[in-house]
Design a protein around this motif. Structure first.
Motif, PDB file in Angstrom:
ATOM      1  N   ARG A   1      42.164  32.220  26.940  1.00 43.80           N
ATOM      2  CA  ARG A   1      42.690  31.268  26.257  1.00 43.80           C
ATOM      3  C   ARG A   1      41.569  30.349  25.904  1.00 43.80           C
ATOM      4  O   ARG A   1      40.918  30.055  27.000  1.00 43.80           O
ATOM      5  CB  ARG A   1      43.833  30.475  26.976  1.00 43.80           C
ATOM      6  N   ILE A   2      41.292  29.945  24.671  1.00 43.37           N
ATOM      7  CA  ILE A   2      40.255  28.830  24.630  1.00 43.37           C
ATOM      8  C   ILE A   2      41.001  27.575  24.667  1.00 43.37           C
ATOM      9  O   ILE A   2      41.982  27.298  23.882  1.00 43.37           O
ATOM     10  CB  ILE A   2      39.589  28.990  23.207  1.00 43.37           C
ATOM     11  N   GLN A   3      40.360  26.702  25.311  1.00 43.00           N
ATOM     12  CA  GLN A   3      41.045  25.421  25.706  1.00 43.00           C
ATOM     13  C   GLN A   3      40.825  24.373  24.502  1.00 43.00           C
ATOM     14  O   GLN A   3      39.861  24.092  24.372  1.00 43.00           O
ATOM     15  CB  GLN A   3      40.544  24.972  27.136  1.00 43.00           C
ATOM     16  N   PRO A   4      41.804  23.905  24.039  1.00 43.01           N
ATOM     17  CA  PRO A   4      41.833  23.173  23.158  1.00 43.01           C
ATOM     18  C   PRO A   4      40.956  21.559  23.589  1.00 43.01           C
ATOM     19  O   PRO A   4      40.348  21.186  22.574  1.00 43.01           O
ATOM     20  CB  PRO A   4      43.226  22.625  22.495  1.00 43.01           C
ATOM     21  N   LYS A   5      41.233  21.385  24.740  1.00 49.03           N
ATOM     22  CA  LYS A   5      40.586  20.066  25.183  1.00 49.03           C
ATOM     23  C   LYS A   5      40.026  20.449  26.775  1.00 49.03           C
ATOM     24  O   LYS A   5      40.706  20.682  27.353  1.00 49.03           O
ATOM     25  CB  LYS A   5      41.751  18.746  25.183  1.00 49.03           C
TER      26      LYS A   5
ATOM     27  N   VAL B   1      37.105  28.009  28.680  1.00 50.53           N
ATOM     28  CA  VAL B   1      37.706  29.309  28.776  1.00 50.53           C
ATOM     29  C   VAL B   1      38.596  29.538  29.875  1.00 50.53           C
ATOM     30  O   VAL B   1      38.091  29.372  30.983  1.00 50.53           O
ATOM     31  CB  VAL B   1      36.505  30.573  28.582  1.00 50.53           C
ATOM     32  N   GLU B   2      39.723  29.901  29.628  1.00 48.59           N
ATOM     33  CA  GLU B   2      40.789  29.918  30.991  1.00 48.59           C
ATOM     34  C   GLU B   2      41.442  31.522  30.713  1.00 48.59           C
ATOM     35  O   GLU B   2      42.028  31.903  29.658  1.00 48.59           O
ATOM     36  CB  GLU B   2      41.902  28.856  30.734  1.00 48.59           C
ATOM     37  N   GLU B   3      41.323  32.110  31.713  1.00 50.31           N
ATOM     38  CA  GLU B   3      42.451  33.497  32.015  1.00 50.31           C
ATOM     39  C   GLU B   3      42.146  34.522  31.036  1.00 50.31           C
ATOM     40  O   GLU B   3      42.953  34.749  30.006  1.00 50.31           O
ATOM     41  CB  GLU B   3      43.936  32.922  31.811  1.00 50.31           C
ATOM     42  N   GLY B   4      40.976  35.203  31.333  1.00 47.90           N
ATOM     43  CA  GLY B   4      41.028  36.355  30.450  1.00 47.90           C
ATOM     44  C   GLY B   4      40.885  37.683  31.314  1.00 47.90           C
ATOM     45  O   GLY B   4      41.353  37.623  32.387  1.00 47.90           O
ATOM     46  N   ARG B   5      40.408  38.532  30.977  1.00 47.90           N
ATOM     47  CA  ARG B   5      40.299  40.001  31.652  1.00 47.90           C
ATOM     48  C   ARG B   5      39.163  40.687  31.134  1.00 47.90           C
ATOM     49  O   ARG B   5      38.681  40.954  29.979  1.00 47.90           O
ATOM     50  CB  ARG B   5      41.716  40.594  31.240  1.00 47.90           C
ATOM     51  N   VAL B   6      38.841  41.599  32.039  1.00 44.97           N
ATOM     52  CA  VAL B   6      37.647  42.549  31.766  1.00 44.97           C
ATOM     53  C   VAL B   6      38.340  43.999  32.390  1.00 44.97           C
ATOM     54  O   VAL B   6      38.826  43.741  33.563  1.00 44.97           O
ATOM     55  CB  VAL B   6      36.466  42.498  32.757  1.00 44.97           C
ATOM     56  N   THR B   7      38.104  44.863  31.563  1.00 45.81           N
ATOM     57  CA  THR B   7      38.875  46.300  32.158  1.00 45.81           C
ATOM     58  C   THR B   7      37.560  47.233  32.733  1.00 45.81           C
ATOM     59  O   THR B   7      36.722  47.530  31.858  1.00 45.81           O
ATOM     60  CB  THR B   7      39.646  47.196  30.990  1.00 45.81           C
ATOM     61  N   ILE B   8      37.995  47.749  33.988  1.00 48.40           N
ATOM     62  CA  ILE B   8      36.931  48.607  34.538  1.00 48.40           C
ATOM     63  C   ILE B   8      37.654  49.977  34.838  1.00 48.40           C
ATOM     64  O   ILE B   8      38.672  49.990  35.096  1.00 48.40           O
ATOM     65  CB  ILE B   8      36.152  47.949  35.670  1.00 48.40           C
ATOM     66  N   ALA B   9      36.693  50.713  35.128  1.00 46.61           N
ATOM     67  CA  ALA B   9      37.338  51.920  35.931  1.00 46.61           C
ATOM     68  C   ALA B   9      37.577  51.840  37.206  1.00 46.61           C
ATOM     69  O   ALA B   9      36.686  51.314  38.089  1.00 46.61           O
ATOM     70  CB  ALA B   9      36.475  53.394  35.810  1.00 46.61           C
ATOM     71  N   GLY B  10      38.829  52.365  37.712  1.00 44.70           N
ATOM     72  CA  GLY B  10      39.083  51.775  39.013  1.00 44.70           C
ATOM     73  C   GLY B  10      38.206  52.744  39.993  1.00 44.70           C
ATOM     74  O   GLY B  10      37.772  53.830  39.628  1.00 44.70           O
ATOM     75  N   ASP B  11      38.070  52.456  41.519  1.00 48.00           N
ATOM     76  CA  ASP B  11      37.238  53.306  42.363  1.00 48.00           C
ATOM     77  C   ASP B  11      38.368  54.307  42.782  1.00 48.00           C
ATOM     78  O   ASP B  11      39.061  53.694  43.721  1.00 48.00           O
ATOM     79  CB  ASP B  11      36.776  52.217  43.353  1.00 48.00           C
ATOM     80  N   ALA B  12      38.275  55.511  42.587  1.00 55.36           N
ATOM     81  CA  ALA B  12      39.093  56.385  43.132  1.00 55.36           C
ATOM     82  C   ALA B  12      39.265  56.319  44.606  1.00 55.36           C
ATOM     83  O   ALA B  12      40.402  56.833  45.196  1.00 55.36           O
ATOM     84  CB  ALA B  12      38.866  57.784  42.530  1.00 55.36           C
ATOM     85  N   GLU B  13      37.971  56.337  45.298  1.00 52.53           N
ATOM     86  CA  GLU B  13      38.075  56.226  46.861  1.00 52.53           C
ATOM     87  C   GLU B  13      38.912  55.413  47.469  1.00 52.53           C
ATOM     88  O   GLU B  13      39.734  55.655  48.427  1.00 52.53           O
ATOM     89  CB  GLU B  13      36.612  56.014  47.142  1.00 52.53           C
ATOM     90  N   VAL B  14      39.080  54.184  46.762  1.00 55.55           N
ATOM     91  CA  VAL B  14      39.987  53.034  47.296  1.00 55.55           C
ATOM     92  C   VAL B  14      41.438  53.065  46.629  1.00 55.55           C
ATOM     93  O   VAL B  14      42.331  52.445  47.240  1.00 55.55           O
ATOM     94  CB  VAL B  14      39.181  51.712  47.323  1.00 55.55           C
ATOM     95  N   ARG B  15      41.364  53.496  45.398  1.00 51.50           N
ATOM     96  CA  ARG B  15      42.738  53.225  44.698  1.00 51.50           C
ATOM     97  C   ARG B  15      43.557  54.486  44.453  1.00 51.50           C
ATOM     98  O   ARG B  15      44.537  54.529  43.845  1.00 51.50           O
ATOM     99  CB  ARG B  15      42.325  52.610  43.138  1.00 51.50           C
ATOM    100  N   GLY B  16      42.759  55.796  44.812  1.00 51.94           N
ATOM    101  CA  GLY B  16      43.412  57.091  44.693  1.00 51.94           C
ATOM    102  C   GLY B  16      43.454  57.807  43.589  1.00 51.94           C
ATOM    103  O   GLY B  16      43.485  58.929  43.179  1.00 51.94           O
ATOM    104  N   SER B  17      42.737  56.836  42.399  1.00 51.67           N
ATOM    105  CA  SER B  17      42.508  57.450  41.200  1.00 51.67           C
ATOM    106  C   SER B  17      41.615  56.420  40.215  1.00 51.67           C
ATOM    107  O   SER B  17      41.692  55.247  40.541  1.00 51.67           O
ATOM    108  CB  SER B  17      44.029  57.490  40.269  1.00 51.67           C
TER     109      SER B  17
END
Ligand code: ADP
Ligand code: MG
Ligand code: ZN
Length: 484
Positions: free
Chosen positions: A71-75, A102-118
């Protein structure tokens, strides 16, 4: 990671913006230079000097925000963060208050299979990204009697990108940092140099028992000046915390510095000693107002983003995700690849880019802009191989190096040096006969059933033909001869 434990990591990344001038004055924003040459009353903090906001820095922040789906903050409002340090001439840093641009964005990465199972992709939250100014630099090495201060960096625009506590391993932190790095470099808002400090990272690290949904005590690790150090420091810090917990010890929130030589973190300051920054709104700057028109203006200038481009490259040229990822090491590299691929063949272009071209760049320490070889010529070289005018070996060993030396177009080099591949049946048969005569023993062994010697004969014929004969024809003719 010790079984039963889980790491929780959140990164704070400081990105130096590639604006022409500083954040609040007209001084040049440029790394290095004569110390204190790029300074003025504003960035020196002289009384009465007034800051004026750099619009270019704001546009860069909007570009990043849009790319993060934020979200681009108007003020939003600028604040003063007060502390005393020799390289902070005003005695305070101008940063942003409770709300960031700049508020509340997101970056997508590959999960670590060792800790997340996939390894399925995970979204890492960006809490906010705020505009602020850099401090100067203290140099303790010039003399053992004094510290020297260079204020060329004072007032350089920064975007601080605060990531959510969503990373679960050092590998994920590494992947997240790479993704952010690629993004800011692709957007052209940062040169991405970790060595020169234009892309910097602090890591907040805590551990907890798997299944626990409250967070453990966090430690902020500083002084991470390479991707490798980020990973090593997080690995070390998680182990250290787990060891303490295993021994039944508790620890308090603190800041630790990474010592790359020793491979350990060391306490810098504890929370009790944390400073009170006495934040208050900056009275000399108006609120930062961003209109919908300004946002859409920036949106029009956005390039194709790395993730989307990776997916398209995979589709369009039939490459693997890994290859496409490697080709996206920089925008210029990817642009070069696509120009070559469009004029020749995607798969071959990728092989050349990740093979000979990368090797050349590594060996010479150049980047793709200064390879000294046009996209059109590399495409022509690939076409000569495809058309079987030359074989791949000749292309790599003879033509490509000559092209780098500026000896002409691939076609000219082939013509001038008589490098065209011999595809003449009779000529190759003559070479084959010569080789067979020269190696009667090996021929007898092959006839007695030692099939492995076929490779030996192919090699000998290629050698006799000075590497220029068509390897496929050599194979066919040899097979036919042996079958007799
Ligand atoms: P501060 O100003 O104290 O550094 P911020 O809110 O600016 O606080 O930054 C907090 C950072 O620490 C964020 O990147 C966040 O993701 C991370 N963080 C918060 N809590 C934890 C935790 N328990 N473990 C690891 N990281 C954390
Ligand atoms: Mg912080
Ligand atoms: Zn200045």
């Amino acid at each position: 990671m010790k079984p039963g434990y889980e790491a929780v990591i959140g990164l704070e990344v400081h990105v130096q913006l590639l604006t022409k001038s500083k954040m609040f004055c007209a001084c040049r924003n440029e790394y290095g230079g004569v110390p204190n040459a790029h300074t003025c009353p504003v960035c020196l903090g002289l009384p009465g000097a007034l800051p004026v906001l750099n619009k270019e820095a704001v546009r860069m922040a909007i570009a990043l925000g849009l790319s993060l789906g934020a979200r681009i903050q108007p003020k939003s409002i600028f604040y003063r963060k007060q502390y005393f340090y020799p390289d902070l001439p005003k005695g305070y840093q101008i940063t942003q208050g409770p709300v960031a641009v700049v508020e509340e964005g997101r970056v997508t990465i590959a999960g670590d299979a060792e800790v997340r199972g996939s390894a399925i992709p995970v979204g890492i939250r960006i809490e906010r990204a705020h505009l602020e100014e850099d401090a100067g630099k203290s140099n303790h090495e010039l003399s053992d009697k004094a510290t020297y201060v260079d204020l060329n960096r004072a007032g350089v625009p920064l975007l601080e990108i605060v990531g959510g506590p969503d990373l679960r391993s050092a590998d994920e932190a590494y992947g997240y940092l790479k993704a952010l790095h690629r993004l800011v470099v692709f957007l052209g808002i940062c040169d991405g140099s970790m060595e020169e400090g234009s892309f910097r990272c602090d890591a907040n690290v805590s551990v907890r028992l798997v299944g626990n949904d409250t967070f453990g005590t966090r430690v902020e690790v500083k002084n991470l000046n390479s991707f490798r150090n980020v990973k090593l420091a997080i690995e070390h810090e998680t182990s250290r915390q787990i060891e303490l917990l295993e021994k039944g010890e508790t620890f308090t929130q603190e800041t630790r510095g990474w010592d790359a030589d020793k491979g350990e973190t060391r306490s810098q300051r504890t929370k009790e000693a944390a400073m009170d920054y006495r934040f208050f709104p900056e009275p000399d700057l108006p609120a930062l107002i961003i209109t919908a028109e300004e946002i859409s203006e920036v949106e029009k200038t956005l390039p194709e983003l790395p993730e989307a481009r990776r997916d398209r490259i995979v589709q369009e040229y039939g490459l693997t995700e890994y290859e496409a990822g490697m080709l996206l090491q920089s925008r210029a590299f990817a642009d070069y690849f696509e120009a070559v691929a469009k004029a020749s063949n995607g798969k071959q272009a990728a092989n050349w880019m990740l093979g000979e071209v990368s090797r050349t760049l590594n060996d010479t320490g150049r980047d793709i802009e200064r390879l000294g070889l046009s996209e059109a010529h590399l495409a022509q070289l690939i076409q000569l191989v495809e058309a079987k005018t030359i074989n791949l070996n000749t292309a790599k060993e003879a033509v490509f190096p000559a092209m780098l030396k500026g000896e002409g177009t691939p076609q000219q080099i082939v013509d001038q040096n008589g490098l065209a591949q011999v595809s003449d049946q009779v000529a190759i048969e003559t070479l084959v006969q010569g080789v067979l005569r020269a190696h009667p023993e090996q021929l007898a062994q092959l006839k007695a059933g030692n099939e492995k010697l076929k490779g030996f004969f192919v090699g000998q014929v290629m050698k006799a033909g000075k590497g220029k004969v068509n390897p496929q024809l050599v194979n066919e003719i040899l097979e036919a001869t042996f079958a007799k």
